[in-house]
Design a protein around this motif. Sequence first.
Motif, PDB file in Angstrom:
ATOM      1  N   ALA A 141       0.829  -1.208   0.000  1.00  0.00           N
ATOM      2  CA  ALA A 141       0.000   0.000   0.000  1.00  0.00           C
ATOM      3  C   ALA A 141       0.864   1.258   0.000  1.00  0.00           C
ATOM      4  O   ALA A 141       0.572   2.225  -0.719  1.00  0.00           O
ATOM      5  N   ILE A 142       1.936   1.250   0.799  1.00  0.00           N
ATOM      6  CA  ILE A 142       2.820   2.418   0.839  1.00  0.00           C
ATOM      7  C   ILE A 142       3.458   2.663  -0.518  1.00  0.00           C
ATOM      8  O   ILE A 142       3.474   3.794  -1.026  1.00  0.00           O
ATOM      9  N   LEU A 143       3.964   1.615  -1.135  1.00  0.00           N
ATOM     10  CA  LEU A 143       4.617   1.771  -2.434  1.00  0.00           C
ATOM     11  C   LEU A 143       3.623   2.207  -3.505  1.00  0.00           C
ATOM     12  O   LEU A 143       3.954   3.035  -4.370  1.00  0.00           O
ATOM     13  N   THR A 144       2.405   1.691  -3.470  1.00  0.00           N
ATOM     14  CA  THR A 144       1.387   2.088  -4.453  1.00  0.00           C
ATOM     15  C   THR A 144       1.097   3.583  -4.359  1.00  0.00           C
ATOM     16  O   THR A 144       1.016   4.284  -5.372  1.00  0.00           O
ATOM     17  N   VAL A 145       0.940   4.076  -3.144  1.00  0.00           N
ATOM     18  CA  VAL A 145       0.655   5.512  -2.960  1.00  0.00           C
ATOM     19  C   VAL A 145       1.869   6.347  -3.367  1.00  0.00           C
ATOM     20  O   VAL A 145       1.719   7.406  -3.997  1.00  0.00           O
ATOM     21  N   VAL A 146       3.079   5.891  -3.039  1.00  0.00           N
ATOM     22  CA  VAL A 146       4.284   6.654  -3.397  1.00  0.00           C
ATOM     23  C   VAL A 146       4.418   6.768  -4.913  1.00  0.00           C
ATOM     24  O   VAL A 146       4.725   7.841  -5.446  1.00  0.00           O
ATOM     25  N   LEU A 147       4.188   5.683  -5.624  1.00  0.00           N
ATOM     26  CA  LEU A 147       4.270   5.726  -7.090  1.00  0.00           C
ATOM     27  C   LEU A 147       3.184   6.616  -7.675  1.00  0.00           C
ATOM     28  O   LEU A 147       3.397   7.292  -8.694  1.00  0.00           O
ATOM     29  N   PHE A 148       2.020   6.645  -7.030  1.00  0.00           N
ATOM     30  CA  PHE A 148       0.952   7.561  -7.477  1.00  0.00           C
ATOM     31  C   PHE A 148       1.368   9.016  -7.264  1.00  0.00           C
ATOM     32  O   PHE A 148       1.140   9.868  -8.136  1.00  0.00           O
ATOM     33  N   HIS A 159       9.413  15.583  -3.478  1.00  0.00           N
ATOM     34  CA  HIS A 159      10.577  15.494  -2.595  1.00  0.00           C
ATOM     35  C   HIS A 159      10.260  16.053  -1.215  1.00  0.00           C
ATOM     36  O   HIS A 159      10.748  15.535  -0.195  1.00  0.00           O
ATOM     37  N   THR A 160       9.442  17.106  -1.151  1.00  0.00           N
ATOM     38  CA  THR A 160       9.082  17.685   0.142  1.00  0.00           C
ATOM     39  C   THR A 160       8.292  16.689   0.978  1.00  0.00           C
ATOM     40  O   THR A 160       8.539  16.529   2.190  1.00  0.00           O
ATOM     41  N   ILE A 161       7.347  16.004   0.358  1.00  0.00           N
ATOM     42  CA  ILE A 161       6.545  15.020   1.086  1.00  0.00           C
ATOM     43  C   ILE A 161       7.413  13.841   1.525  1.00  0.00           C
ATOM     44  O   ILE A 161       7.345  13.393   2.674  1.00  0.00           O
ATOM     45  N   MET A 162       8.270  13.352   0.645  1.00  0.00           N
ATOM     46  CA  MET A 162       9.094  12.196   0.978  1.00  0.00           C
ATOM     47  C   MET A 162      10.126  12.521   2.047  1.00  0.00           C
ATOM     48  O   MET A 162      10.538  11.648   2.820  1.00  0.00           O
ATOM     49  N   GLN A 163      10.554  13.766   2.114  1.00  0.00           N
ATOM     50  CA  GLN A 163      11.539  14.174   3.112  1.00  0.00           C
ATOM     51  C   GLN A 163      11.016  13.947   4.526  1.00  0.00           C
ATOM     52  O   GLN A 163      11.782  13.603   5.435  1.00  0.00           O
ATOM     53  N   SER A 164       9.735  14.102   4.722  1.00  0.00           N
ATOM     54  CA  SER A 164       9.136  13.954   6.053  1.00  0.00           C
ATOM     55  C   SER A 164       8.555  12.566   6.287  1.00  0.00           C
ATOM     56  O   SER A 164       7.906  12.348   7.312  1.00  0.00           O
ATOM     57  N   ALA A 168       8.391   5.809   3.759  1.00  0.00           N
ATOM     58  CA  ALA A 168       8.091   5.802   2.328  1.00  0.00           C
ATOM     59  C   ALA A 168       9.375   5.838   1.507  1.00  0.00           C
ATOM     60  O   ALA A 168       9.457   5.209   0.442  1.00  0.00           O
ATOM     61  N   VAL A 169      10.374   6.563   1.977  1.00  0.00           N
ATOM     62  CA  VAL A 169      11.658   6.619   1.258  1.00  0.00           C
ATOM     63  C   VAL A 169      12.286   5.233   1.191  1.00  0.00           C
ATOM     64  O   VAL A 169      12.805   4.812   0.144  1.00  0.00           O
ATOM     65  N   THR A 170      12.227   4.497   2.289  1.00  0.00           N
ATOM     66  CA  THR A 170      12.820   3.160   2.320  1.00  0.00           C
ATOM     67  C   THR A 170      12.163   2.242   1.295  1.00  0.00           C
ATOM     68  O   THR A 170      12.856   1.534   0.544  1.00  0.00           O
ATOM     69  N   HIS A 171      10.844   2.238   1.242  1.00  0.00           N
ATOM     70  CA  HIS A 171      10.137   1.381   0.285  1.00  0.00           C
ATOM     71  C   HIS A 171      10.413   1.819  -1.153  1.00  0.00           C
ATOM     72  O   HIS A 171      10.575   0.965  -2.045  1.00  0.00           O
ATOM     73  N   PHE A 172      10.477   3.110  -1.378  1.00  0.00           N
ATOM     74  CA  PHE A 172      10.710   3.602  -2.737  1.00  0.00           C
ATOM     75  C   PHE A 172      12.129   3.265  -3.202  1.00  0.00           C
ATOM     76  O   PHE A 172      12.343   2.860  -4.354  1.00  0.00           O
ATOM     77  N   ILE A 173      13.117   3.402  -2.324  1.00  0.00           N
ATOM     78  CA  ILE A 173      14.498   3.071  -2.684  1.00  0.00           C
ATOM     79  C   ILE A 173      14.630   1.579  -2.970  1.00  0.00           C
ATOM     80  O   ILE A 173      15.290   1.160  -3.935  1.00  0.00           O
TER      81      ILE A 173
END
Length: 449
Positions: A141-148, A159-164, A168-173
């Motif tokens: 679910a986290i990765l699906t929302v991040v890709l969206f 980048h501003t949202i991912m910084q906080s 989510a950064v871990t799953h995206f990387i």
Amino acid sequence: MADDDYWNKSNIQSFSFDEDEKGFVIKHDQKLFVDDNVSEISYELPASSEVPLHLIISESNLRKVLEEQSLKETPLPKTISAEEELKILRRRAQENFSPPPVSSVIRKMLLKKPFSLECFRALHEKKSLLNEAIRSGNGDAILTVVLFLQRTLEKKHFHTIMQSHPEAVTHFINYLVIRCQVTEASDFLTMLGKSNENIILQYESIMKLCKSPDVKKQKLNKLYNECIAHQTGTICPYYGTIVTNYIALLEWQLKQKINNPKLINILDVSPLESLYIACTNHKWTDASSDLSVANQSNPYHFADTFKIAQSQFDWVTLTERAQSQAWRDLDKIFEKKSWHSLKTTKSFAISVPLERVIFQLNTFDAPADVLNTFLAHIDDPHRRLALAKRFNAGKSIVDSLVDLKDREGLEKFIATLHIRDNVQIHAENALKNFQKSKWKADGLKLLKN
């Protein structure tokens, strides 16, 4: 009639073999295709002719199209009333214009039900969606929302949202690394200002993907020069030490390979494996075994250069010499020279528990004399006796019984010996010493009386 007029307009009617075909038909007065570019030749069919639907699309393809459309919506029950059906359809139409609660969308993700994220258009709505996905703890679910978010937001907002949101950064990387998009992952971490994480990512990718030691050394030097050397204030010093030490290890391995081409397996192995190879090719009886002698192939120098712990050095050396059946070298390795009262004395020292050492020696079928040497340094006579009996070390059994002053046990042990050997001689001498010590003790009692 001119040629152009004939081809542009013809009164010849087409013949259809499927005039009586039953099923879906499309009248030619309805346009099948909408195109702004009108062809130079317009072919007109009379209004009375009909084309069956199966000539336009096959039955199997039509079934796939209908099934794909039905996946987007949950089919309504057949027994539902008209009012309830109207409410459901009205709710679905409303979701296309205003987003549903984020909790319901995430719940659909977790239950593998159809869902849509396109209705979340505002920035605060997308933030709420990501927060709810993180609260669920589900990686998909986290990765699906991040890709969206990546697809629908500008880079600066993304980048501003991912910084906080570090989760989510871990799953995206991880997603980018699995897809072998290491460069994209490195650039993303750099934009977020995560220099240490970027170094770890590049180091791990170099260690996994580069098979050639020369290429690996080149890339590690590039990583150090670009990401570590000029950013000493923001980089953890430990990461720089790891990179530089591995570069030095590769250089040592390459040099050993040049000096000895037979060392095929020395390239790109761990420091402890390199130490094992160095012990195998080292002459322990040679004077170069001294640490003061400058020799890069010397195991002592290798351990000192790469900061190998004493316990690791002792264990690797013990295992290599035992596997090579070089039992005489063990005394030289583990007997340390020391100065005391202007005299040179030797003391036995090893940083590995002696019980574990004895088990390891027995694994390689060490002779009884070698086992006795190490058993003699166990202080507890009870534990020494138990190990000596387990590995049938006769001399250690006798010495342990003497230390425990167990004359009866010594006599029983002598009775089990049927072959006249060094063990039996040592046991009989020990029993005689028992008798002499008892006679002396009895004589002292008489003198006192």
